[in-house]
Design a protein around this motif. Structure first.
Motif, mmCIF file in Angstrom:
data_model
loop_
_atom_site.group_PDB
_atom_site.id
_atom_site.type_symbol
_atom_site.label_atom_id
_atom_site.label_comp_id
_atom_site.label_asym_id
_atom_site.label_seq_id
_atom_site.Cartn_x
_atom_site.Cartn_y
_atom_site.Cartn_z
ATOM 1 N N THR A 274 56.958 43.500 36.886
ATOM 2 C CA THR A 274 56.564 42.830 38.117
ATOM 3 C C THR A 274 57.228 43.517 39.306
ATOM 4 N N SER A 275 56.541 43.506 40.440
ATOM 5 C CA SER A 275 57.138 43.761 41.749
ATOM 6 C C SER A 275 57.572 45.195 42.023
ATOM 7 N N LYS A 284 53.587 44.982 49.362
ATOM 8 C CA LYS A 284 52.547 45.065 48.330
ATOM 9 C C LYS A 284 53.204 45.155 46.965
ATOM 10 N N ASN A 285 53.838 44.058 46.567
ATOM 11 C CA ASN A 285 54.527 43.963 45.277
ATOM 12 C C ASN A 285 53.910 42.812 44.499
ATOM 13 N N TYR A 286 53.473 43.082 43.272
ATOM 14 C CA TYR A 286 52.726 42.077 42.513
ATOM 15 C C TYR A 286 53.253 41.964 41.090
ATOM 16 N N ASP A 287 52.968 40.820 40.490
ATOM 17 C CA ASP A 287 53.355 40.545 39.104
ATOM 18 C C ASP A 287 52.156 40.856 38.217
ATOM 19 N N TYR A 288 52.315 41.837 37.318
ATOM 20 C CA TYR A 288 51.205 42.247 36.455
ATOM 21 C C TYR A 288 51.413 41.855 34.996
ATOM 22 N N THR A 345 52.224 32.431 44.176
ATOM 23 C CA THR A 345 53.273 33.399 43.911
ATOM 24 C C THR A 345 54.599 32.846 44.397
ATOM 25 N N ASN A 363 50.735 35.203 40.412
ATOM 26 C CA ASN A 363 49.748 36.062 41.060
ATOM 27 C C ASN A 363 48.679 35.209 41.730
ATOM 28 N N ASP A 364 48.479 35.444 43.021
ATOM 29 C CA ASP A 364 47.541 34.641 43.801
ATOM 30 C C ASP A 364 46.088 34.832 43.388
ATOM 31 N N GLU A 419 40.498 42.334 44.369
ATOM 32 C CA GLU A 419 41.138 41.027 44.565
ATOM 33 C C GLU A 419 41.530 40.805 46.022
#
Length: 607
Positions: A274-275, A284-288, A345, A363-364, A419
């Motif tokens: 994540t992040s 622009k940091n996301y949890d995948y 998030t 994650n939104d 997204e």
């Protein structure tokens, strides 16, 4: 896919993302830096809070270190800034990592494995680090330093009559060792030193459980599990059907996808982390650490073409079960256990890699409408049937209902593949709906689906007419991003692979994309992204496949070769690459990047 790396000092406690190799066991993934530090390791599952997360928090994240002792080497007159090097490669056909450290006083090899047992993932988590002295005398140092689980727990070391136990929240850990010197235990860490010599063998292992009793295996059993893990990985790799160019890269990417699989459920994670930032300014940091329907179906697309059987069946069953539960509105992403996550998030009080935050959980995109997933589901079902399999009656009825839903849904705006918060009539989304109905018609004609084929056929033709009117720009000579736009979107390249268009219009679109979004072999996702993030790794491989499918095979091979040269020393890719210096950005290892490599290689090989 191996190379010699100088063991440079960590800058601010962090290393470049290219430094990481990934190991795992079908439930979780650990990231090992070139300097021998495990900087990311959730227990027991990939989406658990990470006990070891120096990747995102150099001071308090936690790590498992094992490497030549710099202090002892410097005292012996070794210039550790220039004379200490590491050479890494995976044990062939496996996700077990081998690192050879070369020093002026000797050579030592470390083999890292997140162990499996005789039939698959162990019921506890077991990370083994086996040390072999190859020549000379090499002083070694190790430390097990649990972190704060992204600032949600405080670790402590407990003395029991069976030895030291580390507690972090619900997680219990123990260090198991063989010839690794005396343990030096502090209130929140355990460490030690030893010296390897020619022919010596040593073992450092960390075992863990969450909210259950802690298993303390004997060291001989841990060593046996390393051998079992190597055997299990190789047996799986040997089942893959591929005889063509890029064989090493194909097998490595398939092993990455296997690594990201969650064996208890059959789901496949989008990435192990994540992040990790998509640009150096943050935001622009996301949890995948979720299972995207899109990524899972693309992964199955690749594995089906490699004739993989067991994991494909488990993942197909998982996806279709979710679709039955969620129809007609499919959730874009799900937790690895199949539960629908909250569509929000949470920001955590953690600095992030090299201080580039935020660090997030959740994650939104969870409740977005993305029309392309319908095409993904139908394409996957068709490929599964093409492999000689048959759908069950309930799934067949569900897919017929989904096809009916697509007939009404395709005219709506959506968030698109990327997204985005702006709901628009994205060209690639309409292409995905065309795929859904085209595949539904094929399945019905072959007797696999009940339903109203005439309506599906009529709506499919309306979608193509819409795309020809609104998705194509004569002025740009290309398919455009969305209705009313003259901007470009690289995701339309996927629809050479889907079969929507492999003719002159798609060939012209490839040229337009490379001119506007291309930086060498790399491509940005869509117009304007050069100011916001790195290039999207998968797009470069999609371009190679698209070039081959429109008949430009020489260019396709050149594109493929250029993309393969951008992997790190052990063949891994992140989500994005900075075209300025080829540095890695975004979460890793990224399923979409590796499955795009697979699809490109298979396409070039005619599979």
């Amino acid at each position: 896919m191996s190379g010699s790396l100088k063991l440079e000092d960590r800058r601010d406690g962090y290393v470049d993302l290219r430094s990481y190799a990934a190991i795992g066991n079908g439930r979780t993934v650990a990231l090992v830096a070139h300097d021998g530090s495990v900087d990311w390791f959730p227990v027991p599952d990939l989406d658990s809070a990470p006990v070891f997360a120096r990747l995102l928090d150099a001071d308090h994240g936690g790590c498992i270190e094992l490497h030549p002792d710099r202090e002892a080497l410097a005292a012996a007159g070794v210039d550790v800034t220039t004379e200490l090097r590491a050479h890494r490669q995976y044990v062939p056909g496996t996700n077990v990592l081998s690192t050879t450290y070369r020093t002026p006083v000797g050579t030592v090899r470390v083999t890292d494995s997140v162990n499996m047992g005789s039939t698959g993932a162990l019921p506890w988590t077991e990370l083994a680090r086996c040390v072999e002295g190859l020549d000379g005398q090499v002083p070694m140092r190790w430390r097990v330093v649990p972190g704060t689980m992204l600032n949600t727990a405080s670790p402590w070391v407990q003395q029991t009559d069976h030895g030291l136990v580390i507690r972090v929240g619900e997680v219990s850990l123990a260090v198991r060792g063989e010839d690794i010197g005396a343990h030096d235990a502090g209130p929140q860490a355990i460490s030690g030193r030893f010296t390897s010599g020619e022919g010596t063998e040593h073992l450092l292992a960390v075992v863990g459980t969450a909210a259950e009793p802690l298993r303390l295996p004997q060291t001989h059993a841990i060593r046996r599990n390393v051998d079992l893990s190597v055997d299990l990985w190789r047996r799986w790799t040997d089942l893959l059907e591929y005889d063509g160019p890029y064989g090493d890269e194909v097998r490595r990417s398939a092993l990455v996808l296997k690594l990201l699989g969650h064996s208890p459920s059959g789901s496949i994670a989008a990435a192990a982390t994540t992040s990790l930032p998509e640009n150096r300014e943050g935001t622009k940091n996301y949890d995948y650490r979720f299972a995207w329907i899109r990524d899972a179906t693309y992964t199955l697309h690749a594995l089906l073409r490699l004739d993989e059987q067991e994991d494909v069946h488990a993942a197909v069953s998982w996806l279709l079960r979710l679709a039955r539960e969620q129809q007609p509105r499919l959730h874009v992403l799900n937790r690895l256990n199949g539960h629908v996550p909250e569509a929000d998030t949470t920001e955590l009080e953690v600095p992030g890699w090299r201080g580039i935050g935020p660090v997030v959980a959740g994650n939104d995109a969870a409740d977005q409408l993305q029309l392309g997933v319908y095409g993904d589901i139908f394409d996957m079902a068709t490929l599964y049937v093409d492999g000689g399999n048959v759908l069950d009656a309930e799934t067949a009825r569900m897919l017929s209902g989904l096809a009916d839903a697509v007939c009404d849904l395709w005219i709506r705006p959506d968030a698109g593949m990327w997204e985005l918060p702006e709901h628009r009539h994205y060209t690639s989304s309409k292409m995905g709906c065309w795929v859904a109905l085209d595949r539904a018609i094929t399945l019905a004609e072959r007797g696999h689906l009940p339903g109203t084929e005439d309506r599906w056929r009529d709506e499919r033709d309306r979608i193509r007419a819409w795309i020809e009117e609104h998705g194509w720009s004569e002025e740009r000579g290309a398919y455009v991003w969305y209705r009313g736009s003259e901007e470009l979107d690289a995701s339309v390249l996927l629809h050479t692979i889907s079969g929507f268009d492999t003719g002159p219009r798609m060939s012209a679109t490839i040229d337009a994309l490379r001119e506007e979004l291309g930086r060498g072999p790399l491509l940005f996702r869509y117009s304007g992204m050069d100011a916001e993030e790195g290039t999207f790794t998968a797009c470069g491989f999609w371009c190679a496949a698209a070039l081959a499918l429109v008949g430009r095979r020489t260019e396709a091979r050149e594109q493929m070769d250029a993309m393969l040269a951008l992997a790190n020393d052990v063949g891994l890719y992140t989500e994005m690459i900075d075209p300025a210096d080829d540095s890695f950005l975004g979460n890793m290892p990224q399923a979409l990047s590796h499955l795009a490599l697979l699809v490109a290689a298979l396409t070039l090989n005619g599979q």
